[in-house]
Design a protein around this motif. Structure first.
Motif, short mmCIF file in Angstrom:
data_model
loop_
_atom_site.label_atom_id
_atom_site.label_comp_id
_atom_site.label_asym_id
_atom_site.label_seq_id
_atom_site.Cartn_x
_atom_site.Cartn_y
_atom_site.Cartn_z
N LEU A 236 0.86 -1.18 0.00
CA LEU A 236 0.00 0.00 0.00
C LEU A 236 0.90 1.23 0.00
O LEU A 236 1.25 1.78 1.05
N SER A 267 0.14 -4.35 3.36
CA SER A 267 0.35 -3.22 4.25
C SER A 267 1.34 -2.28 3.57
O SER A 267 1.90 -2.60 2.53
N GLU A 271 -1.28 2.98 4.17
CA GLU A 271 -2.43 2.25 4.71
C GLU A 271 -3.37 3.14 5.51
O GLU A 271 -4.60 3.09 5.34
N TYR A 274 -5.50 5.25 3.26
CA TYR A 274 -6.57 4.50 2.59
C TYR A 274 -7.68 4.15 3.58
O TYR A 274 -8.87 4.16 3.23
N ARG A 275 -7.31 3.84 4.81
CA ARG A 275 -8.33 3.55 5.82
C ARG A 275 -9.20 4.78 6.07
O ARG A 275 -10.43 4.66 6.20
N PHE A 287 -9.69 -4.28 5.17
CA PHE A 287 -8.24 -4.31 5.20
C PHE A 287 -7.82 -5.61 5.88
O PHE A 287 -7.99 -5.77 7.09
#
Length: 407
Positions: A236, A267, A271, A274-275, A287
């Motif tokens: 990621l 990961s 990350e 994106y979360r 995820f």
């Protein structure tokens, strides 16, 4: 058969017991099983795990491995794009240089991964000093790939990277044989070195037998009836266009598609970003974290679509995840702009190419695959057929072993 002593230099390899199944470990194992004396030289720091390896680990002992394992010290780093990583790789290269200078055992062939540029240069120079063949395996076209981070116009990039490009060309010129993970990468090596004895494209691929064993493992995969899974595997980071797929499934959710889920395995430094985006858009994203190859494949084969999400400007070509997507028998949505990959997607009828960053186009293709079940199934069949013919390591890698034997 002539028994050869083969030195493999691969800084980023994955070792037994670690998550993943790397090309160079696989080659080392297979060459050893064929009766060759193999030494695999890698780092004491795992790039994927971001942790130091313990040299006395039982699974890496002389009794446990069919080849000799040598760990070269580096300092380690937490972020892929950082000065700490540069310092760490420089330390690896200094220690590798010392190791090769003191190495007394004669070898018959030197085989090296590219990048690291410095490590490949040291391996090539070592081969020249011994007067033995040097095989260079191009995994990425560095420094060109740096533009996925810098995102500069090509004219400026060429000017800025001119010294590194000149150095890269010198490394390519050391090779007696050039291997690459795609025709694109082989062509880059050939442009710098037209005097190599052979050029060979060898997709990273996957071992079909091992993939199928993993796929049939008795692992509980909770997939509710009717859910439609789009799955991504990989890092990621800046090179991967995860944001577009998140926006695409969020758009589909808003327009009435309630059963779509985007599964992200992996990961990386982006990350948290994106979360936050998935939370902000209320996107149906899971995820799944960085999992072992064996635990991940059962989820992949139960998915409905594979997302080869590559950012605009990234120099990626036929990456390792493509082999797994194909063996899983999945239709693919692809944003990689590499012509070789795009041609494979269209000519082999395995999915759709969409523009990186264009989430409406991405959503449209996902919706089409959701509605056209029979068509989607046929694309998946085409994927598996392509995997078995061109991505099965058991069929393609013997060409490399033959090359090594005949050097």
């Amino acid at each position: 058969m002539i028994r050869k002593k083969i030195l493999i230099v691969a800084p980023f390899t994955v070792l037994p017991g670690e998550k993943g199944f790397n090309r160079f470990r696989y080659i080392a194992e297979e060459l050893a099983m064929l009766g060759h004396e193999v030494e695999l030289v890698t780092s004491n720091y795992s790039h994927a795990e971001k942790s130091f390896r313990q040299p006395d680990a039982e699974q890496w002992s002389e009794a446990a491995l069919p080849y000799q394992l040598t760990l070269i010290e580096e300092s380690g780093y937490k972020r892929n794009v950082s000065f700490a990583r540069i310092r760490s790789h420089r330390r690896f290269e200094r220690n590798l240089k010392l190791y090769l200078e003191l190495k007394e055992n004669k070898v018959d062939v030197v085989y090296a991964a590219y990048p690291l540029m410095g490590a490949a240069q040291l391996a090539g120079s070592f081969a020249k000093r011994l007067g033995v063949p040097f095989i260079l395996d191009i995994q990425d076209i560095w420094p060109e790939s740096i533009n996925s981070v810098l995102k500069l116009p090509d004219r400026w990039l060429k000017l800025l990277l001119a010294p590194m490009t000149a150095y890269a060309n010198q490394v390519y010129k050391l090779a007696d044989y050039i291997v690459g993970v795609s025709d694109t990468y082989v062509a880059r090596g050939k442009a710098a070195n037209r005097k190599a004895k052979a050029y060979h494209c060898l997709f990273i691929g996957a071992d079909q037998a091992y993939f199928d064993v993993c796929a049939s493992r008795n692992v509980e995969v909770n997939k509710p009836m009717g859910e439609f899974w789009i799955t991504y595997i990989g890092t990621l980071s800046h090179s991967y266009d995860i944001e577009t797929v998140i926006k695409a499934v969020a758009l589909l959710e808003r327009t009435g598609y309630r059963d779509m889920v985007f599964n992200i395995f992996g990961s990386g430094p982006h990350e948290s970003r994106y979360r936050e985006l998935a939370k902000q858009l209320q996107a149906p994203v899971r995820f799944m974290g960085h999992q072992s190859y064996e635990d991940m494949i059962p989820y992949l084969v139960r998915s409905d679509v594979a997302a080869n999400a590559i950012s605009k400007g990234a120099r990626a070509s036929v990456t390792n995840k493509i082999g797994d997507f194909l063996f899983a028998g999945l239709p693919m949505i692809n944003s990689c702009e590499n012509k070789e990959v795009m041609k494979m997607v269209t000519d082999c009828h395995i999915g759709f190419n969409y523009r990186p960053g264009d989430y409406t186009e991405c959503a449209r293709y996902i919706a089409l695959l959701f509605h056209q079940k029979q068509f989607s199934h046929q694309l998946g069949v085409n994927s598996r057929n392509l995997a078995e013919s061109r991505f099965d390591r058991r069929k393609t890698y013997p060409e490399l072993y033959k090359l090594i034997l005949n050097t």
